[in-house]
Scaffold this active site. Sequence first.
Site, PDB file in Angstrom:
ATOM      1  CG  ASN A   1       3.171   2.122  -0.354  1.00 47.07           C
ATOM      2  OD1 ASN A   1       3.833   1.666   0.574  1.00 47.07           O
ATOM      3  ND2 ASN A   1       3.113   1.527  -1.550  1.00 47.07           N
TER       4      ASN A   1
ATOM      5  CE  LYS B   1      11.061   6.043   2.072  1.00 50.37           C
ATOM      6  NZ  LYS B   1       9.603   6.184   1.888  1.00 50.37           N
TER       7      LYS B   1
ATOM      8  CG  ASP C   1       5.848   8.412 -12.845  1.00 50.29           C
ATOM      9  OD1 ASP C   1       6.343   8.793 -11.754  1.00 50.29           O
ATOM     10  OD2 ASP C   1       6.551   8.076 -13.816  1.00 50.29           O
TER      11      ASP C   1
ATOM     12  CE1 TYR D   1      13.994   4.069   0.245  1.00 50.85           C
ATOM     13  CE2 TYR D   1      14.870   3.650   2.441  1.00 50.85           C
ATOM     14  CZ  TYR D   1      13.812   3.646   1.543  1.00 50.85           C
ATOM     15  OH  TYR D   1      12.569   3.225   1.975  1.00 50.85           O
TER      16      TYR D   1
ATOM     17  CB  THR E   1       8.080  -5.784   0.096  1.00 53.02           C
ATOM     18  OG1 THR E   1       9.183  -4.909   0.368  1.00 53.02           O
ATOM     19  CG2 THR E   1       6.944  -5.506   1.079  1.00 53.02           C
TER      20      THR E   1
END
Length: 235
Positions: free
Chosen positions: A77, A148, A54, A144, A179
């Site tokens: 990733n 990033k 984790d 998000y 995905t």
Amino acid sequence: MKIKGSVALVTGANRGLGAAFARALLAGGAAKVYAAARNPASITQPGVVPVPLDVTKPDQVAALARDLKDVTLLVNNAGIFEAGPLLAPNAEQALLRQIETNAVGPLRLVQALAPVLAANGGGAVVNMLSVLSWLTIANVSGTYSASKAAAWALSNALRQELKGQGTALLSVHAGFIDTDMASGVQMPKTSPDEVARRAFQALEAGESEVLVDDITRNVRAGFGATPAVYLGAGA
């Protein structure tokens, strides 16, 4: 950096893009692939070595760095996405969770494994970023995108620091990938296997950054537009 003969650690390797990275490494002749996930039992890819991780747990990161002394390639990733407007009451907590996983997590892995990479000749780091490192979708990707963008800035700084020990760092930017994370998006998507293929092709070519698809290349080119693409419509 050559994939053939490398010993790789892939985080978030139990599904989607992480599983595609593991497949590409095996197909490229990697000597060993450690596939990390919170629940290693969820990893079903033949030929990999499942390991528990984790990225938000410093003790687990430290244990992995202590135990995996043969790693020559780190693929960061693992990531999470939480949609919602920045003015929502829960936005601050969503931001903190995503920064912890998407930005601090990869930094933590690089810090812990940098000595291992150096001892093994330098090797390389691959950081999976996003077109949303540079762009936001109103009321959807604010938190998000912030995480990033932080990961992008950290990657650029780490690349310079790692150079002294002979470790390369590749930033991978992509738009929508086919995905589970993008399952609700009705737009063209790139297959995770294609993303992995292009990432490792760029790594072997010695590149520092790869823009996987047209949307990412167009957004990056739009930095010089007036108004700049990252300012949003009507700016």
